[in-house]
Design a protein around this motif. Structure first.
Motif, PDB file in Angstrom:
ATOM      1  N   ASP A   1      36.940   2.147   7.438  1.00 59.85           N
ATOM      2  CA  ASP A   1      36.487   1.301   8.541  1.00 59.85           C
ATOM      3  C   ASP A   1      35.107   1.761   9.016  1.00 59.85           C
ATOM      4  O   ASP A   1      34.610   2.823   8.626  1.00 59.85           O
ATOM      5  N   PHE A   2      34.502   0.982   9.922  1.00 63.00           N
ATOM      6  CA  PHE A   2      33.202   1.325  10.506  1.00 63.00           C
ATOM      7  C   PHE A   2      33.040   0.551  11.805  1.00 63.00           C
ATOM      8  O   PHE A   2      33.789  -0.384  12.096  1.00 63.00           O
ATOM      9  N   ASP A   3      32.036   0.939  12.605  1.00 65.28           N
ATOM     10  CA  ASP A   3      31.711   0.181  13.808  1.00 65.28           C
ATOM     11  C   ASP A   3      30.248   0.415  14.152  1.00 65.28           C
ATOM     12  O   ASP A   3      29.629   1.380  13.694  1.00 65.28           O
ATOM     13  N   PHE A   4      29.710  -0.461  14.975  1.00 61.92           N
ATOM     14  CA  PHE A   4      28.323  -0.377  15.399  1.00 61.92           C
ATOM     15  C   PHE A   4      28.211   0.451  16.677  1.00 61.92           C
ATOM     16  O   PHE A   4      29.087   0.383  17.548  1.00 61.92           O
ATOM     17  N   THR A   5      27.147   1.212  16.791  1.00 64.55           N
ATOM     18  CA  THR A   5      26.992   2.121  17.931  1.00 64.55           C
ATOM     19  C   THR A   5      26.432   1.440  19.172  1.00 64.55           C
ATOM     20  O   THR A   5      26.443   2.024  20.250  1.00 64.55           O
ATOM     21  N   GLY A   6      25.907   0.208  19.015  1.00 61.66           N
ATOM     22  CA  GLY A   6      25.232  -0.439  20.125  1.00 61.66           C
ATOM     23  C   GLY A   6      23.733  -0.199  20.088  1.00 61.66           C
ATOM     24  O   GLY A   6      23.003  -0.641  20.984  1.00 61.66           O
ATOM     25  N   ARG A   7      23.283   0.468  19.060  1.00 66.49           N
ATOM     26  CA  ARG A   7      21.857   0.763  18.852  1.00 66.49           C
ATOM     27  C   ARG A   7      21.392  -0.036  17.641  1.00 66.49           C
ATOM     28  O   ARG A   7      21.421   0.442  16.526  1.00 66.49           O
ATOM     29  N   ASP A   8      21.036  -1.324  17.883  1.00 64.30           N
ATOM     30  CA  ASP A   8      20.622  -2.228  16.823  1.00 64.30           C
ATOM     31  C   ASP A   8      21.758  -2.359  15.799  1.00 64.30           C
ATOM     32  O   ASP A   8      22.893  -2.654  16.172  1.00 64.30           O
ATOM     33  N   THR A   9      21.479  -2.108  14.525  1.00 63.00           N
ATOM     34  CA  THR A   9      22.523  -2.201  13.501  1.00 63.00           C
ATOM     35  C   THR A   9      22.934  -0.815  13.000  1.00 63.00           C
ATOM     36  O   THR A   9      23.448  -0.689  11.882  1.00 63.00           O
ATOM     37  N   GLU A  10      22.754   0.202  13.803  1.00 66.28           N
ATOM     38  CA  GLU A  10      23.235   1.540  13.456  1.00 66.28           C
ATOM     39  C   GLU A  10      24.761   1.543  13.429  1.00 66.28           C
ATOM     40  O   GLU A  10      25.408   0.937  14.279  1.00 66.28           O
ATOM     41  N   ILE A  11      25.321   2.235  12.433  1.00 65.23           N
ATOM     42  CA  ILE A  11      26.760   2.193  12.172  1.00 65.23           C
ATOM     43  C   ILE A  11      27.337   3.592  12.133  1.00 65.23           C
ATOM     44  O   ILE A  11      26.686   4.538  11.693  1.00 65.23           O
ATOM     45  N   LEU A  12      28.583   3.720  12.592  1.00 69.17           N
ATOM     46  CA  LEU A  12      29.399   4.904  12.339  1.00 69.17           C
ATOM     47  C   LEU A  12      30.435   4.516  11.296  1.00 69.17           C
ATOM     48  O   LEU A  12      31.182   3.550  11.483  1.00 69.17           O
TER      49      LEU A  12
ATOM     50  N   ALA B   1      39.422   5.180  10.589  1.00 65.13           N
ATOM     51  CA  ALA B   1      38.837   4.114  11.407  1.00 65.13           C
ATOM     52  C   ALA B   1      38.007   4.698  12.536  1.00 65.13           C
ATOM     53  O   ALA B   1      38.207   5.840  12.962  1.00 65.13           O
ATOM     54  N   VAL B   2      37.081   3.879  13.025  1.00 64.70           N
ATOM     55  CA  VAL B   2      36.266   4.243  14.183  1.00 64.70           C
ATOM     56  C   VAL B   2      36.041   2.983  15.008  1.00 64.70           C
ATOM     57  O   VAL B   2      35.872   1.893  14.467  1.00 64.70           O
ATOM     58  N   ALA B   3      36.088   3.138  16.336  1.00 65.03           N
ATOM     59  CA  ALA B   3      35.845   2.020  17.242  1.00 65.03           C
ATOM     60  C   ALA B   3      35.007   2.528  18.408  1.00 65.03           C
ATOM     61  O   ALA B   3      35.295   3.580  18.974  1.00 65.03           O
ATOM     62  N   VAL B   4      33.975   1.772  18.746  1.00 65.82           N
ATOM     63  CA  VAL B   4      33.036   2.165  19.796  1.00 65.82           C
ATOM     64  C   VAL B   4      33.171   1.231  20.977  1.00 65.82           C
ATOM     65  O   VAL B   4      33.216   0.004  20.806  1.00 65.82           O
ATOM     66  N   ARG B   5      33.248   1.811  22.159  1.00 62.55           N
ATOM     67  CA  ARG B   5      33.165   1.034  23.391  1.00 62.55           C
ATOM     68  C   ARG B   5      32.310   1.808  24.382  1.00 62.55           C
ATOM     69  O   ARG B   5      32.659   2.936  24.750  1.00 62.55           O
ATOM     70  N   GLY B   6      31.196   1.216  24.791  1.00 62.88           N
ATOM     71  CA  GLY B   6      30.307   1.898  25.723  1.00 62.88           C
ATOM     72  C   GLY B   6      29.789   3.183  25.117  1.00 62.88           C
ATOM     73  O   GLY B   6      29.225   3.195  24.017  1.00 62.88           O
TER      74      GLY B   6
ATOM     75  N   PRO C   1      36.935  -5.312  -5.725  1.00 63.85           N
ATOM     76  CA  PRO C   1      37.264  -3.910  -6.009  1.00 63.85           C
ATOM     77  C   PRO C   1      36.805  -3.510  -7.406  1.00 63.85           C
ATOM     78  O   PRO C   1      36.431  -4.355  -8.216  1.00 63.85           O
ATOM     79  N   ALA C   2      36.854  -2.205  -7.652  1.00 66.75           N
ATOM     80  CA  ALA C   2      36.562  -1.685  -8.992  1.00 66.75           C
ATOM     81  C   ALA C   2      37.684  -0.745  -9.393  1.00 66.75           C
ATOM     82  O   ALA C   2      37.465   0.413  -9.703  1.00 66.75           O
ATOM     83  N   GLY C   3      38.915  -1.249  -9.304  1.00 62.91           N
ATOM     84  CA  GLY C   3      40.070  -0.465  -9.713  1.00 62.91           C
ATOM     85  C   GLY C   3      41.039  -0.137  -8.596  1.00 62.91           C
ATOM     86  O   GLY C   3      42.217   0.112  -8.852  1.00 62.91           O
ATOM     87  N   PHE C   4      40.573  -0.148  -7.346  1.00 63.54           N
ATOM     88  CA  PHE C   4      41.489   0.174  -6.240  1.00 63.54           C
ATOM     89  C   PHE C   4      41.242  -0.780  -5.077  1.00 63.54           C
ATOM     90  O   PHE C   4      41.802  -1.858  -5.030  1.00 63.54           O
ATOM     91  N   PHE C   5      40.382  -0.420  -4.125  1.00 58.85           N
ATOM     92  CA  PHE C   5      40.114  -1.243  -2.954  1.00 58.85           C
ATOM     93  C   PHE C   5      38.667  -1.713  -2.937  1.00 58.85           C
ATOM     94  O   PHE C   5      37.743  -0.910  -3.062  1.00 58.85           O
ATOM     95  N   GLY C   6      38.489  -3.016  -2.723  1.00 57.14           N
ATOM     96  CA  GLY C   6      37.174  -3.567  -2.463  1.00 57.14           C
ATOM     97  C   GLY C   6      36.969  -3.692  -0.969  1.00 57.14           C
ATOM     98  O   GLY C   6      36.896  -2.702  -0.244  1.00 57.14           O
ATOM     99  N   ALA C   7      36.879  -4.954  -0.478  1.00 52.44           N
ATOM    100  CA  ALA C   7      36.654  -5.204   0.949  1.00 52.44           C
ATOM    101  C   ALA C   7      37.687  -4.464   1.784  1.00 52.44           C
ATOM    102  O   ALA C   7      38.883  -4.551   1.533  1.00 52.44           O
ATOM    103  N   ASN C   8      37.224  -3.739   2.791  1.00 53.87           N
ATOM    104  CA  ASN C   8      38.126  -2.909   3.587  1.00 53.87           C
ATOM    105  C   ASN C   8      37.871  -3.135   5.075  1.00 53.87           C
ATOM    106  O   ASN C   8      38.503  -3.977   5.688  1.00 53.87           O
ATOM    107  N   GLY C   9      36.934  -2.397   5.667  1.00 54.24           N
ATOM    108  CA  GLY C   9      36.626  -2.577   7.083  1.00 54.24           C
ATOM    109  C   GLY C   9      35.901  -3.885   7.335  1.00 54.24           C
ATOM    110  O   GLY C   9      35.289  -4.463   6.430  1.00 54.24           O
ATOM    111  N   LEU C  10      35.948  -4.360   8.579  1.00 56.80           N
ATOM    112  CA  LEU C  10      35.407  -5.684   8.905  1.00 56.80           C
ATOM    113  C   LEU C  10      34.950  -5.715  10.355  1.00 56.80           C
ATOM    114  O   LEU C  10      35.671  -5.278  11.249  1.00 56.80           O
ATOM    115  N   LYS C  11      33.745  -6.255  10.584  1.00 51.34           N
ATOM    116  CA  LYS C  11      33.225  -6.434  11.939  1.00 51.34           C
ATOM    117  C   LYS C  11      32.380  -7.699  11.996  1.00 51.34           C
ATOM    118  O   LYS C  11      31.838  -8.151  10.978  1.00 51.34           O
TER     119      LYS C  11
END
Length: 322
Positions: A247-258, A291-296, A195-205
């Protein structure tokens, strides 16, 4: 507990992070990549009792399990939008405070292939802070204790290696622990997670043979390769300019992320080359996107309304991949 609202410390901490944000381009007209259609609210939550929607675990029938931060709850949202409280965690008996946030919170949630539900509780107290399992009968049980000074945030299950992985936002670490329960150990403490004063590592996949994590303070998404023995390699920054990312998630299109940008209430598409496009913002009803979560072809998005507005929601959108 009924009527509980986040403390002044909670509000000051989150407002402090908001000041770190930078503007991002909104709704470009000619960008390529995944689009979102038919965006709608599936469920509204009760802000007055602290139901600040934080994390998402998807269920096979279209239901969603969500962690509620200051309410210390885990809830299930049925496919028709009906909300059911699965558990409410007790307040620490000694009144201890959690790092930075100050109040006890439920954060990440995860569902195993067998249907077992797990969640993170940060209480500022040993014996309460850690990974908990929701049982069909009886109270939740602590399966992996974590140190009292950690701020566990995101929880994923690495089914290939039968282990949990957990981000520690104030410690700038990723912990690992056996899926059967037991002692946790630090999997990575790469400087890119700090972190740099508050939150560092947050979302995880887990994706593409690696563990990916967001860093809220630095506005980055990093990729940490998994070694043959399951250990961590050196982190590589894959996206920047995302200050306040949750948070974040992958769209299923290579390494594209939301990516859910909490403090500016945005959902941003991050291309494989790092290019960015805002797909949804406050005009679309986002309020403190967490947060975001992708399914199909569906994307589920939670809004905590922790900084903007007072209507925490679960939203649902259809994906149109370019």
């Amino acid at each position: 507990m009924p009527g509980h609202r986040p403390t002044g410390l909670w509000r000051r901490a989150t407002l402090g992070l908001a000041a770190l944000l930078v503007a991002a381009p909104t709704h470009p007209e000619h960008a390529s990549g995944t689009r979102l259609d038919d965006v709608r609210v599936l469920a509204h939550f009760d802000r007055a009792v602290g139901q600040v929607a934080e994390s998402i675990a998807l269920e096979p029938d279209g239901g969603v399990v969500i962690g509620m931060i200051p309410a210390r709850q885990v809830v299930r949202v049925a496919p028709d939008g009906v909300v059911q409280v699965l558990t409410t965690m007790p307040l620490p008996p000694r009144g201890d405070t959690t790092p930075v946030i100050g109040i006890p919170v439920v954060t990440g949630v995860a569902r195993s292939d067998s249907g077992a539900l797990y969640f993170l509780y940060s209480s500022g107290q040993g014996g309460l802070t850690g990974i908990w399992q929701i049982r069909r009968c009886g109270e939740p049980r602590l399966v992996v204790p974590l140190p009292a000074d950690t701020m566990p945030n995101a929880l994923v299950i690495d089914g290939r290696r039968d282990r949990f992985l957990v981000t520690d936002s104030t410690g700038g670490r990723i912990w690992q622990a056996p899926l059967r329960g037991g002692e946790a150990s630090v999997w990575s403490a790469d400087p890119a997670l700090a972190p740099a004063g508050f939150f560092g590592a947050n979302g995880l996949k887990i994706h593409d043979g690696a563990v990916w994590a967001s860093n809220s303070d630095h506005g980055t998404i990093v990729r940490i390769p998994v070694t043959e023995g399951g250990g961590s390699g050196r982190a590589e920054v894959r996206a920047t300019g995302l200050e306040g990312i949750d948070d974040f998630d992958f769209t299923g299109r290579d390494t594209e992320i939301l990516a859910a940008i909490n403090q500016t209430s945005k959902l941003v598409r991050v291309g494989a080359d790092g290019t960015q496009e805002t797909l949804l913002d406050a005009e679309d009803g986002l309020q403190g996107t967490t947060a975001v979560a992708v399914r199909g072809n569906r994307a589920y998005v939670t809004n905590g309304a922790n900084l903007a507005g007072n209507d925490p929601t679960l939203m649902l959108a259809e994906l149109r991949r370019g």
